[in-house]
Design an enzyme around this catalytic site. Structure first.
Site, PDB file in Angstrom:
ATOM      1  N   GLY A 239      17.526  48.486  -5.580  1.00  0.00           N
ATOM      2  CA  GLY A 239      17.392  47.068  -5.894  1.00  0.00           C
ATOM      3  C   GLY A 239      15.968  46.551  -5.894  1.00  0.00           C
ATOM      4  O   GLY A 239      15.745  45.352  -6.049  1.00  0.00           O
ATOM      5  N   GLU A 274      17.780  54.332  -2.852  1.00  0.00           N
ATOM      6  CA  GLU A 274      18.356  54.588  -4.181  1.00  0.00           C
ATOM      7  C   GLU A 274      17.693  53.741  -5.260  1.00  0.00           C
ATOM      8  O   GLU A 274      18.358  52.920  -5.896  1.00  0.00           O
ATOM      9  CB  GLU A 274      19.850  54.239  -4.164  1.00  0.00           C
ATOM     10  CG  GLU A 274      20.685  54.970  -3.157  1.00  0.00           C
ATOM     11  CD  GLU A 274      22.076  54.334  -2.992  1.00  0.00           C
ATOM     12  OE1 GLU A 274      22.370  53.294  -3.608  1.00  0.00           O
ATOM     13  OE2 GLU A 274      22.863  54.900  -2.228  1.00  0.00           O
ATOM     14  N   TYR A 317      21.965  38.620 -18.972  1.00  0.00           N
ATOM     15  CA  TYR A 317      21.439  37.961 -17.761  1.00  0.00           C
ATOM     16  C   TYR A 317      20.394  36.894 -18.083  1.00  0.00           C
ATOM     17  O   TYR A 317      19.741  36.384 -17.169  1.00  0.00           O
ATOM     18  CB  TYR A 317      20.748  38.973 -16.833  1.00  0.00           C
ATOM     19  CG  TYR A 317      21.482  40.272 -16.618  1.00  0.00           C
ATOM     20  CD1 TYR A 317      22.665  40.313 -15.898  1.00  0.00           C
ATOM     21  CD2 TYR A 317      20.965  41.461 -17.128  1.00  0.00           C
ATOM     22  CE1 TYR A 317      23.319  41.517 -15.694  1.00  0.00           C
ATOM     23  CE2 TYR A 317      21.616  42.675 -16.918  1.00  0.00           C
ATOM     24  CZ  TYR A 317      22.791  42.688 -16.204  1.00  0.00           C
ATOM     25  OH  TYR A 317      23.431  43.876 -15.996  1.00  0.00           O
ATOM     26  N   CYS A 344      26.087  40.276 -35.032  1.00  0.00           N
ATOM     27  CA  CYS A 344      26.801  39.028 -35.344  1.00  0.00           C
ATOM     28  C   CYS A 344      27.255  38.316 -34.074  1.00  0.00           C
ATOM     29  O   CYS A 344      28.455  38.254 -33.776  1.00  0.00           O
ATOM     30  CB  CYS A 344      27.981  39.329 -36.245  1.00  0.00           C
ATOM     31  SG  CYS A 344      27.437  40.157 -37.727  1.00  0.00           S
TER      32      CYS A 344
END
Ligand code: LLP
Length: 416
Positions: A239, A274, A317, A344
């Site tokens: 993160g 991670e 986002y 589209c």
């Protein structure tokens, strides 16, 4: 720091101009820089060198085999969330013993395969998953190494779609039930309880939420130890935020100091991290060409040959990712452009109100596209997925061919 730099008005990846890449492989095309990738991975390795650790690259950010292979050669472990990601890392020769299997809904066949190859640890996210994994391990006569993913209920201050550690998130086991879940796991004969896991969200730029989460984990570890449940691994997730625009993310060494201050440098625990985006995000750009310039009532649109099918982050986002000209123009005035794709959908934009001097046919590069770019791409509007190219100093390599049209309907069948 990355290796995408302007030289005399032209954008380069390391020693290779993006014009050359476009002329060799066409557009749209993802371009990665090996030196950047290695630099970012090394920053984590070096930051954590004082502690027993394993850096498990989060494959979901970018699972291209060339990326995985480079990281594997540098000693990376991997965080996988599906059998597909597991097979990808095995395909580059990664040691299964360095693979962590996270994810909130693992299927039995996925558990079976991971047990068969002998992964380092399953991150278990529910009591139900404990029962399921125990049964699968029993049927194979094996013990499954597990960590429980704790949901610490901290607010990571990021986009709500990528926050995972809030109490009503689908991820992890609520901190209030964690101790009970550990006791349950400990009673299961085919599970080996080795660690604790946590991942609170993505694109985090403040250390505070990490500190709060780490302190909660530490407290839980101490309570468990008092009960005789002693863990040897703490997986603090990924993160780590990157700079897309003007964010000021903390450095891996600041994070490593935080871990040391909370968990101690005693090597009681192996620390697992991670990171995905922080390693690969700024190691890639999406190269595209301007197809059409057009004017609506008040807005000017630059329609490019990439869109939300190649890079969905802006549409999904509202993410801001820089867009640069590959060759700077002096012969037209800059103005504000809506940089949009040919898909589209009205959400099909890559950038709004970008000041650019443009002509049709120009090449543009969208920065920070190495993470969650190709890996989230789709074939929507029957668009073949883009090529991927890796630059290594003066050389460039096609690391994924552009999909061909027949590939799009391969495996489809008409009725007799
Ligand atoms: N570990 C776990 C358990 C995760 O769920 C994730 C990301 C990571 C590690 C790696 O996070 P990173 O270091 O890359 O932030 N598609 C979104 C990001 C989704 C992240 C999902 N989980 C985006 O484009 O911003």
């Amino acid at each position: 720091m990355d290796h995408f730099l302007q030289r005399e008005g032209v954008l380069f990846a390391e020693e290779v101009s993006l014009e050359e890449v476009a002329s060799c492989y066409g557009t749209p095309c993802y371009v990665y820089s090996r030196a950047t990738l290695e630099r970012h991975f090394r920053a984590f390795q070096e930051a954590l060198q004082g502690q027993k650790h394993l850096v498990c690259y989060a494959v979901k950010a970018n699972g291209n085999l060339a990326v995985l292979d480079i990281l594997c050669r540098m000693g990376a472990g991997f965080d996988v969330v599906s059998i597909g990601e597991l097979e990808r890392v095995l395909a580059v020769g990664a040691e299964a013993g360095k693979v962590i299997f996270t994810g909130t809904g693992k299927r039995e066949d996925e558990m079976r395969r991971a047990l068969e190859v002998g992964i380092r640890c399953f991150s278990v996210e529910s009591e139900s998953e404990l029962y399921k994994l125990n049964a699968v391990a029993k049927s194979m006569g094996k013990r499954a190494p597990i960590a429980l993913r704790v949901n610490p209920d901290v607010n990571p201050q990021t986009h709500p779609y990528i926050a995972t550690g809030l109490k009503d998130s689908k991820f992890g086991i609520p901190a209030t039930r964690t101790l009970e879940a550990y006791r349950l796991a400990k009673r299961m004969d085919f599970l080996e309880v080795v660690g604790m896991d946590c991942h609170i969200g993505s694109q985090l730029t403040e250390l505070d939420a990490y500190r709060e989460a780490a302190l909660r984990l530490k407290h839980l570890l101490e309570v468990l130890a008092q009960e005789g449940i002693c863990l040897r691994m703490v997986d603090v997730g990924g993160g780590f935020g990157i700079r897309y625009k003007d964010e000021e993310p903390f450095l891996p060494c600041a994070y490593a100091s935080l871990l040391e201050s909370v968990f101690g440098a005693s090597n009681d625990y192996e620390m697992v991290v991670e990171p995905g985006r922080a390693i690969v995000g700024n190691a890639g750009v999406l190269l595209m060409r301007v197809e059409v310039l057009k004017q609506a009532d008040t807005l000017h649109f630059a329609v490019v040959d990439a869109g939300m099918s190649e890079l969905i982050r802006p549409a999904l986002y509202g993410a801001w990712m820089d867009i640069l000209p590959v060759r700077k123009r002096e012969d037209v005035e800059a103005r504000l452009w809506e940089v949009v794709g040919p898909i589209c959908e009205s959400t099909d934009f890559l950038g709004k109100e970008r000041s650019l001097a443009l002509k049709e046919g120009d090449l543009l590069a969208q920065r920070s596209a190495g993470a969650y770019g190709f890996s989230m791409s789709s074939n929507y509007n029957a668009r073949p997925r883009a090529a991927e190219v890796m630059v290594d100093k003066t050389q460039h390599f096609l690391v994924r061919e552009r999909e061909t049209l027949p590939k799009l309907w391969e495996g489809e069948h008409r009725l007799p």
